[in-house]
Design a protein around this motif. Structure first.
Motif, mmCIF file in Angstrom:
data_model
loop_
_atom_site.group_PDB
_atom_site.id
_atom_site.type_symbol
_atom_site.label_atom_id
_atom_site.label_comp_id
_atom_site.label_asym_id
_atom_site.label_seq_id
_atom_site.Cartn_x
_atom_site.Cartn_y
_atom_site.Cartn_z
ATOM 1 N N MET A 1 24.112 -14.102 6.015
ATOM 2 C CA MET A 1 25.547 -14.241 6.240
ATOM 3 C C MET A 1 26.148 -14.981 5.053
ATOM 4 S SD MET A 1 27.540 -16.205 9.380
ATOM 5 C CE MET A 1 27.347 -14.927 10.592
ATOM 6 N N ASN A 2 27.237 -14.432 4.517
ATOM 7 C CA ASN A 2 27.911 -15.128 3.426
ATOM 8 C C ASN A 2 29.111 -15.907 3.972
ATOM 9 O OD1 ASN A 2 30.188 -13.393 3.609
ATOM 10 N ND2 ASN A 2 29.250 -11.934 2.200
ATOM 11 N N THR A 3 29.776 -16.624 3.104
ATOM 12 C CA THR A 3 30.880 -17.485 3.525
ATOM 13 C C THR A 3 32.004 -16.687 4.180
ATOM 14 O OG1 THR A 3 30.343 -19.020 1.750
ATOM 15 C CG2 THR A 3 32.529 -19.218 2.744
ATOM 16 N N ALA A 4 32.357 -15.550 3.609
ATOM 17 C CA ALA A 4 33.435 -14.733 4.182
ATOM 18 C C ALA A 4 33.064 -14.269 5.590
ATOM 19 C CB ALA A 4 33.739 -13.544 3.277
ATOM 20 N N GLN A 5 31.817 -13.904 5.787
ATOM 21 C CA GLN A 5 31.366 -13.479 7.117
ATOM 22 C C GLN A 5 31.385 -14.649 8.105
ATOM 23 O OE1 GLN A 5 27.630 -11.965 5.697
ATOM 24 N NE2 GLN A 5 28.275 -9.827 5.922
ATOM 25 N N LEU A 6 31.016 -15.824 7.630
ATOM 26 C CA LEU A 6 31.052 -17.016 8.473
ATOM 27 C C LEU A 6 32.487 -17.321 8.915
ATOM 28 C CD1 LEU A 6 29.456 -19.470 9.624
ATOM 29 C CD2 LEU A 6 30.048 -20.655 7.503
ATOM 30 N N LEU A 7 33.417 -17.265 7.970
ATOM 31 C CA LEU A 7 34.824 -17.498 8.300
ATOM 32 C C LEU A 7 35.345 -16.424 9.258
ATOM 33 C CD1 LEU A 7 36.114 -18.572 4.782
ATOM 34 C CD2 LEU A 7 35.997 -20.022 6.827
ATOM 35 N N VAL B 1 47.772 -10.228 13.338
ATOM 36 C CA VAL B 1 47.504 -11.335 12.407
ATOM 37 C C VAL B 1 46.007 -11.426 12.134
ATOM 38 C CG1 VAL B 1 47.562 -13.860 12.163
ATOM 39 C CG2 VAL B 1 49.578 -12.635 13.042
ATOM 40 N N HIS B 2 45.220 -11.296 13.178
ATOM 41 C CA HIS B 2 43.763 -11.367 13.038
ATOM 42 C C HIS B 2 43.255 -10.285 12.072
ATOM 43 C CE1 HIS B 2 39.645 -12.211 14.159
ATOM 44 N NE2 HIS B 2 39.467 -10.926 14.416
ATOM 45 N N GLU B 3 43.765 -9.077 12.221
ATOM 46 C CA GLU B 3 43.337 -7.992 11.332
ATOM 47 C C GLU B 3 43.719 -8.272 9.881
ATOM 48 O OE1 GLU B 3 41.196 -5.556 11.911
ATOM 49 O OE2 GLU B 3 41.029 -6.538 13.871
ATOM 50 N N GLN B 4 44.920 -8.817 9.665
ATOM 51 C CA GLN B 4 45.332 -9.177 8.308
ATOM 52 C C GLN B 4 44.425 -10.282 7.748
ATOM 53 O OE1 GLN B 4 47.517 -7.829 6.241
ATOM 54 N NE2 GLN B 4 48.099 -6.271 7.716
ATOM 55 N N THR B 5 44.055 -11.225 8.614
ATOM 56 C CA THR B 5 43.169 -12.307 8.193
ATOM 57 C C THR B 5 41.807 -11.758 7.790
ATOM 58 O OG1 THR B 5 44.306 -13.892 9.629
ATOM 59 C CG2 THR B 5 42.082 -14.477 8.923
ATOM 60 N N LEU B 6 41.244 -10.892 8.632
ATOM 61 C CA LEU B 6 39.933 -10.310 8.309
ATOM 62 C C LEU B 6 39.995 -9.486 7.029
ATOM 63 C CD1 LEU B 6 38.547 -9.172 11.777
ATOM 64 C CD2 LEU B 6 38.078 -11.295 10.519
ATOM 65 N N ASP B 7 41.086 -8.754 6.850
ATOM 66 C CA ASP B 7 41.250 -7.957 5.636
ATOM 67 C C ASP B 7 41.220 -8.870 4.400
ATOM 68 O OD1 ASP B 7 41.813 -5.412 4.297
ATOM 69 O OD2 ASP B 7 43.778 -6.296 3.879
#
Length: 171
Positions: free
Chosen positions: A1-7, A111-117
């Motif tokens: 798991m990388n940092t982006a995946q953790l976030l 908002v969640h989808e924009q955040t994940l993107d």
């Protein structure tokens, strides 16, 4: 798991709590306040979504979902489009009263989808980038993203608590 995946995992936990707090509640229940000065489930979820939208849009250089996708018009609140709820008075909290569970989760999910993107583009090196020099020490991207997670989980937990109070009152 990388940092982006953790976030992304952490932000996904916010989504789970938000959905659990609002689903199945009627608008009058979502607007319920434990006392006249307390926040409602509707206000808490609206506010936490606005904070995430505002802060992630700021660090990503993207427009806010609130205005870009017309959520401000769908909610029809008497606030400035830039308002995120910080420092709202009791009367302002009371204005968020006609929101349905579907409206609240719809906005949060957008908002969640924009955040994940955005998170898909974040590298470990990006996390040390200073995004706000108004604080001492200056705020880095990593600190800002974790701050939003912390704030949102607290508010989502408060909304879940109020839901519990409501369900106990139903009997």
């Amino acid at each position: 798991m990388n940092t982006a995946q953790l976030l992304a995992d952490a932000y996904g936990r916010i989504k789970e709590v938000v959905h659990g707090a609002v689903e199945g509640l009627a608008p009058d229940e979502l607007a319920f306040r434990v006392d006249p000065e307390a926040n409602s489930v509707a206000w808490l979820v609206w506010h936490l979504a606005r904070v995430q939208d505002d802060h992630v849009a700021d660090v990503s250089g993207r427009p806010q979902t609130w205005t870009e996708q017309g959520w401000d018009e769908r909610f029809g609140l008497p606030f400035d489009a830039a308002d995120i709820g910080y420092g709202h008075s009791s009367d302002e909290v009371a204005e968020v009263r006609q929101a349905s569970a579907e409206l609240l989760t719809g906005y949060y999910d957008a908002v969640h989808e924009q955040t994940l993107d955005y998170l898909r583009t974040v590298t470990d090196a990006d996390l040390d980038t200073v995004v706000d020099r108004r604080w001492s020490p200056p705020v880095t991207l990593g600190v800002r993203l974790v701050s939003v997670i912390s704030d949102d989980l607290q508010h989502a937990g408060q909304a879940a608590f109020i839901r519990g109070v409501l369900l106990r009152r139903r009997g």
